[in-house]
Design a protein around this motif. Structure first.
Motif, PDB file in Angstrom:
ATOM      1  N   ASP A 162       0.946  -0.755  -0.121  1.00 45.04           N
ATOM      2  CA  ASP A 162      -0.052   0.140  -0.185  1.00 45.04           C
ATOM      3  C   ASP A 162       0.214   0.927  -0.170  1.00 45.04           C
ATOM      4  OD1 ASP A 162       1.184  -0.865   2.529  1.00 45.04           O
ATOM      5  OD2 ASP A 162      -0.504   0.136   3.546  1.00 45.04           O
ATOM      6  N   TYR A 163       1.953   1.422  -0.368  1.00 40.92           N
ATOM      7  CA  TYR A 163       3.018   2.344  -0.746  1.00 40.92           C
ATOM      8  C   TYR A 163       2.057   3.054  -1.905  1.00 40.92           C
ATOM      9  CZ  TYR A 163       5.970   0.781   2.116  1.00 40.92           C
ATOM     10  OH  TYR A 163       7.040   0.016   4.069  1.00 40.92           O
ATOM     11  N   ASN A 164       3.167   4.186  -2.114  1.00 42.69           N
ATOM     12  CA  ASN A 164       2.423   5.070  -3.357  1.00 42.69           C
ATOM     13  C   ASN A 164       3.936   5.429  -4.965  1.00 42.69           C
ATOM     14  OD1 ASN A 164       1.969   7.119  -4.829  1.00 42.69           O
ATOM     15  ND2 ASN A 164       2.301   8.620  -3.534  1.00 42.69           N
ATOM     16  N   THR A 165       3.489   3.999  -5.124  1.00 48.79           N
ATOM     17  CA  THR A 165       4.389   3.104  -5.759  1.00 48.79           C
ATOM     18  C   THR A 165       3.557   2.752  -6.871  1.00 48.79           C
ATOM     19  OG1 THR A 165       5.103   1.715  -4.584  1.00 48.79           O
ATOM     20  CG2 THR A 165       6.727   3.110  -4.414  1.00 48.79           C
ATOM     21  N   PRO A 166       3.765   2.703  -8.537  1.00 45.10           N
ATOM     22  CA  PRO A 166       3.208   1.743  -9.699  1.00 45.10           C
ATOM     23  C   PRO A 166       2.626   0.565  -8.958  1.00 45.10           C
ATOM     24  CG  PRO A 166       4.981   3.174 -10.515  1.00 45.10           C
ATOM     25  CD  PRO A 166       5.670   3.203  -8.416  1.00 45.10           C
ATOM     26  N   VAL A 210      13.436  -0.288  -9.076  1.00 48.19           N
ATOM     27  CA  VAL A 210      12.805  -1.176  -9.404  1.00 48.19           C
ATOM     28  C   VAL A 210      11.593  -1.947  -7.796  1.00 48.19           C
ATOM     29  CG1 VAL A 210      13.081  -4.087  -9.127  1.00 48.19           C
ATOM     30  CG2 VAL A 210      14.718  -2.715 -10.295  1.00 48.19           C
ATOM     31  N   SER A 211      10.599  -2.739  -7.936  1.00 50.16           N
ATOM     32  CA  SER A 211       9.511  -2.758  -6.789  1.00 50.16           C
ATOM     33  C   SER A 211       9.477  -4.391  -6.458  1.00 50.16           C
ATOM     34  CB  SER A 211       7.730  -2.521  -7.032  1.00 50.16           C
ATOM     35  OG  SER A 211       7.693  -3.636  -7.898  1.00 50.16           O
ATOM     36  N   VAL A 212       9.131  -4.100  -5.277  1.00 47.58           N
ATOM     37  CA  VAL A 212       9.349  -6.129  -4.396  1.00 47.58           C
ATOM     38  C   VAL A 212       8.487  -7.522  -6.048  1.00 47.58           C
ATOM     39  CG1 VAL A 212       8.636  -7.644  -3.381  1.00 47.58           C
ATOM     40  CG2 VAL A 212       9.252  -4.942  -2.024  1.00 47.58           C
ATOM     41  N   LEU A 213       7.348  -6.664  -6.821  1.00 45.80           N
ATOM     42  CA  LEU A 213       6.896  -7.900  -7.465  1.00 45.80           C
ATOM     43  C   LEU A 213       7.263  -7.375  -9.020  1.00 45.80           C
ATOM     44  CD1 LEU A 213       2.939  -6.532  -6.860  1.00 45.80           C
ATOM     45  CD2 LEU A 213       4.428  -8.744  -5.742  1.00 45.80           C
ATOM     46  N   GLU A 214       8.300  -6.658  -9.061  1.00 43.84           N
ATOM     47  CA  GLU A 214       8.852  -6.377 -10.246  1.00 43.84           C
ATOM     48  C   GLU A 214      10.801  -7.800  -9.703  1.00 43.84           C
ATOM     49  OE1 GLU A 214       8.478  -2.236 -13.186  1.00 43.84           O
ATOM     50  OE2 GLU A 214       9.409  -2.151 -10.659  1.00 43.84           O
ATOM     51  N   MET A 215      10.727  -7.698  -8.206  1.00 43.49           N
ATOM     52  CA  MET A 215      12.432  -8.136  -8.170  1.00 43.49           C
ATOM     53  C   MET A 215      11.833  -9.705  -8.282  1.00 43.49           C
ATOM     54  SD  MET A 215      15.431  -8.897  -7.371  1.00 43.49           S
ATOM     55  CE  MET A 215      16.421  -7.223  -6.599  1.00 43.49           C
ATOM     56  N   ILE A 216      10.677  -9.719  -7.881  1.00 46.76           N
ATOM     57  CA  ILE A 216      10.570 -11.110  -8.110  1.00 46.76           C
ATOM     58  C   ILE A 216      10.463 -12.083  -9.548  1.00 46.76           C
ATOM     59  CG2 ILE A 216       8.306 -12.565  -7.160  1.00 46.76           C
ATOM     60  CD1 ILE A 216       8.081 -11.324  -4.482  1.00 46.76           C
ATOM     61  N   GLU A 217       9.507 -11.189 -10.048  1.00 46.85           N
ATOM     62  CA  GLU A 217       9.432 -11.668 -11.183  1.00 46.85           C
ATOM     63  C   GLU A 217      10.808 -11.938 -12.584  1.00 46.85           C
ATOM     64  OE1 GLU A 217       6.251  -9.191 -13.305  1.00 46.85           O
ATOM     65  OE2 GLU A 217       7.240  -9.756 -15.148  1.00 46.85           O
ATOM     66  N   ALA A 218      12.096 -10.948 -11.773  1.00 49.88           N
ATOM     67  CA  ALA A 218      13.021 -11.190 -12.829  1.00 49.88           C
ATOM     68  C   ALA A 218      13.705 -12.189 -12.429  1.00 49.88           C
ATOM     69  CB  ALA A 218      13.295 -10.028 -12.046  1.00 49.88           C
ATOM     70  N   PHE A 219      13.726 -12.327 -10.462  1.00 53.60           N
ATOM     71  CA  PHE A 219      14.147 -13.917  -9.852  1.00 53.60           C
ATOM     72  C   PHE A 219      12.817 -14.890 -10.682  1.00 53.60           C
ATOM     73  CE2 PHE A 219      16.600 -16.583  -7.170  1.00 53.60           C
ATOM     74  CZ  PHE A 219      17.885 -15.495  -7.160  1.00 53.60           C
ATOM     75  N   CYS A 220      12.572 -15.018 -10.690  1.00 54.08           N
ATOM     76  CA  CYS A 220      11.833 -16.084 -11.321  1.00 54.08           C
ATOM     77  C   CYS A 220      12.071 -17.128 -12.585  1.00 54.08           C
ATOM     78  CB  CYS A 220      10.089 -15.740 -10.893  1.00 54.08           C
ATOM     79  SG  CYS A 220       9.273 -15.945  -9.783  1.00 54.08           S
ATOM     80  N   ARG A 221      12.436 -15.661 -13.661  1.00 51.82           N
ATOM     81  CA  ARG A 221      13.184 -15.564 -15.030  1.00 51.82           C
ATOM     82  C   ARG A 221      13.778 -15.745 -14.618  1.00 51.82           C
ATOM     83  NH1 ARG A 221      10.929 -10.816 -16.518  1.00 51.82           N
ATOM     84  NH2 ARG A 221      12.699  -9.961 -16.296  1.00 51.82           N
ATOM     85  N   ASP A 238      10.857   1.235   6.929  1.00 50.77           N
ATOM     86  CA  ASP A 238      10.837   1.607   5.429  1.00 50.77           C
ATOM     87  C   ASP A 238      10.467   2.533   4.597  1.00 50.77           C
ATOM     88  OD1 ASP A 238      12.191  -0.972   5.061  1.00 50.77           O
ATOM     89  OD2 ASP A 238      10.421  -2.150   4.804  1.00 50.77           O
ATOM     90  N   VAL A 239      10.518   2.790   3.506  1.00 50.96           N
ATOM     91  CA  VAL A 239      10.505   3.812   2.586  1.00 50.96           C
ATOM     92  C   VAL A 239       9.666   4.104   1.666  1.00 50.96           C
ATOM     93  CG1 VAL A 239      11.641   5.926   4.108  1.00 50.96           C
ATOM     94  CG2 VAL A 239      12.310   5.042   1.608  1.00 50.96           C
ATOM     95  N   ALA A 240       8.941   4.339   0.667  1.00 53.60           N
ATOM     96  CA  ALA A 240       8.593   3.934  -0.325  1.00 53.60           C
ATOM     97  C   ALA A 240       9.344   3.249  -1.480  1.00 53.60           C
ATOM     98  CB  ALA A 240       6.985   5.126  -0.463  1.00 53.60           C
ATOM     99  N   SER A 241       9.859   4.547  -1.688  1.00 52.54           N
ATOM    100  CA  SER A 241      10.739   4.695  -2.488  1.00 52.54           C
ATOM    101  C   SER A 241      12.854   5.546  -2.383  1.00 52.54           C
ATOM    102  CB  SER A 241       9.871   5.756  -4.021  1.00 52.54           C
ATOM    103  OG  SER A 241       9.105   4.983  -3.916  1.00 52.54           O
ATOM    104  N   VAL A 242      13.395   4.160  -3.358  1.00 54.17           N
ATOM    105  CA  VAL A 242      14.700   5.074  -3.035  1.00 54.17           C
ATOM    106  C   VAL A 242      15.370   4.980  -3.902  1.00 54.17           C
ATOM    107  CG1 VAL A 242      17.402   5.196  -1.544  1.00 54.17           C
ATOM    108  CG2 VAL A 242      14.742   4.768  -0.300  1.00 54.17           C
ATOM    109  N   VAL A 243      15.373   5.989  -4.992  1.00 56.00           N
ATOM    110  CA  VAL A 243      16.263   5.987  -6.481  1.00 56.00           C
ATOM    111  C   VAL A 243      17.434   7.013  -6.841  1.00 56.00           C
ATOM    112  CG1 VAL A 243      16.376   5.776  -8.901  1.00 56.00           C
ATOM    113  CG2 VAL A 243      13.943   4.796  -7.707  1.00 56.00           C
ATOM    114  N   ALA A 244      18.386   6.720  -6.793  1.00 49.90           N
ATOM    115  CA  ALA A 244      19.698   7.011  -6.853  1.00 49.90           C
ATOM    116  C   ALA A 244      19.789   7.990  -8.101  1.00 49.90           C
ATOM    117  CB  ALA A 244      20.941   6.758  -7.104  1.00 49.90           C
ATOM    118  N   SER A 245      20.313   9.463  -8.455  1.00 51.17           N
ATOM    119  CA  SER A 245      20.959   9.652  -9.422  1.00 51.17           C
ATOM    120  C   SER A 245      23.001   9.088  -9.098  1.00 51.17           C
ATOM    121  CB  SER A 245      20.550  11.574  -8.937  1.00 51.17           C
ATOM    122  OG  SER A 245      21.874  11.818  -9.892  1.00 51.17           O
TER     123      SER A 245
END
Ligand SMILES: O=c1ccn([C@@H]2O[C@H](COP(=O)(O)OP(=O)(O)O[C@H]3O[C@H](CO)[C@H](O)[C@H](O)[C@H]3O)[C@@H](O)[C@H]2O)c(=O)[nH]1
Length: 283
Positions: A162-166, A210-221, A238-245
């Motif tokens: 329920d984070y504010n992420t896609p 990368v979201s948790v669900l995207e990570m799961i999907e990539a690992f299954c692949r 935990d926070v919703a999103s952390v992305v680097a410049s």
């Protein structure tokens, strides 16, 4: 207590020193805050003291994106405020150590201190011979996913959707450990460059969330294995999103992450598959 380290530093002469990020607690970032503080802060202060006594002034320091707390904007660059709204004790210790190094550099022009702010290091050496071997249940996402895929654990708990992420799950900037290792080599070059004095920090990430669900999907692949999961409540800190410049690291260190999520998963899986019991499987 200081003498053996001092001798070691003296004998290596000009060699710069790294501090290990391993002072990160193996359990929750909230478990044993006093021992986290002791390990990170006391360890760093002792190292800096011993370095000064030995006349060694170059350091590549393992810091963390946690110094940004819950980021005010993304991608977070090195100008982003640090220390405000830190969400866990580990982040506070890394912030404190960065502050000490900045003060040190301001007080004595001999210091050349490079702090690397790791985003989320994952993956393994592509040989499959060096990888992550957490003691007990892994606290971090990818090693847990890998242990589910190899059958060591039944299912992954996804901490909140329920984070504010896609897709509602936490978004992080995962970076391959070999890219991270290369970043250290570039940071060493910086610490030795004639033009550099003082203190500098650099983000090491990919700039891609990368979201948790995207990570799961990539690992299954990558593994060809299922990764059963169940959504549970959010994890404290935990926070919703952390992305680097990462443009500063590219401009000033000549570093850029080159390995993508698929490669991170394939390399982590190779290690996990060959060593289901970590380094104990190597004996
Ligand atoms: O079993 C798990 C483990 C994690 N997650 C989720 O996966 C994401 C990543 O969690 P990690 O524990 O792998 O990583 P963190 O972002 O919490 O922490 C990492 O990144 C930080 C910087 O942002 C620090 O560098 C820290 O040392 C490093 O472990 C988060 O959304 C988390 O909620 C799960 O859903 N289930």
């Amino acid at each position: 207590m200081l003498s053996p380290s001092l001798e070691c530093l003296r004998s290596t002469g000009w060699t710069p020193w790294f501090t290990s990020p391993h002072s990160r607690p193996s359990g929750s970032l909230w478990r044993s805050p006093s021992s986290t503080t002791r390990a990170t802060c006391r360890g760093t202060l002792t190292l800096l003291q011993v370095m000064r006594e030995a006349g060694v002034h170059r350091l590549v320091y393992s810091s963390s994106a946690t110094v940004y707390g819950a980021p005010q904007y993304l991608p977070a660059d090195e100008q982003h405020p640090t220390g405000a709204g830190l969400t866990n004790p580990y982040g506070k210790t890394k912030y404190f150590c960065e502050q000490v190094m900045q003060d040190l550099a301001a007080s004595d022009k001999e210091w050349r201190l490079v702090s690397l702010r790791y985003f989320n290091p994952v993956g393994a050496h592509p040989s499959g011979r060096i990888g992550e071997d957490p003691l007990g249940p892994p606290n971090n996402l990818m090693p847990f996913v890998a242990q589910v895929a190899v059958g060591k654990r039944e299912e992954l708990s996804v901490f909140g959707d329920d984070y504010n992420t896609p897709d509602g799950t936490g978004v992080r900037d995962y970076v391959h450990v070999v890219d991270l290792a290369e970043g250290h080599v570039m940071a060493l070059d910086k610490a030795f460059s004639k033009s550099f004095r003082g203190y500098a920090s650099y983000n090491l990430g990919t700039g891609r969330g990368v979201s948790v669900l995207e990570m799961i999907e990539a690992f299954c692949r990558a593994s060809g294995k299922p990764v059963p999961y169940r959504v549970v409540g959010r994890r404290a800190g935990d926070v919703a999103s952390v992305v680097a410049s990462c443009s500063l690291a590219e401009e000033q260190l000549g570093w850029r992450a080159r390995r993508d999520l698929q490669e991170m998963c394939e390399d982590a899986w190779r290690w996990q598959k060959l060593h289901p019991n970590g380094f104990r499987s190597c004996q």
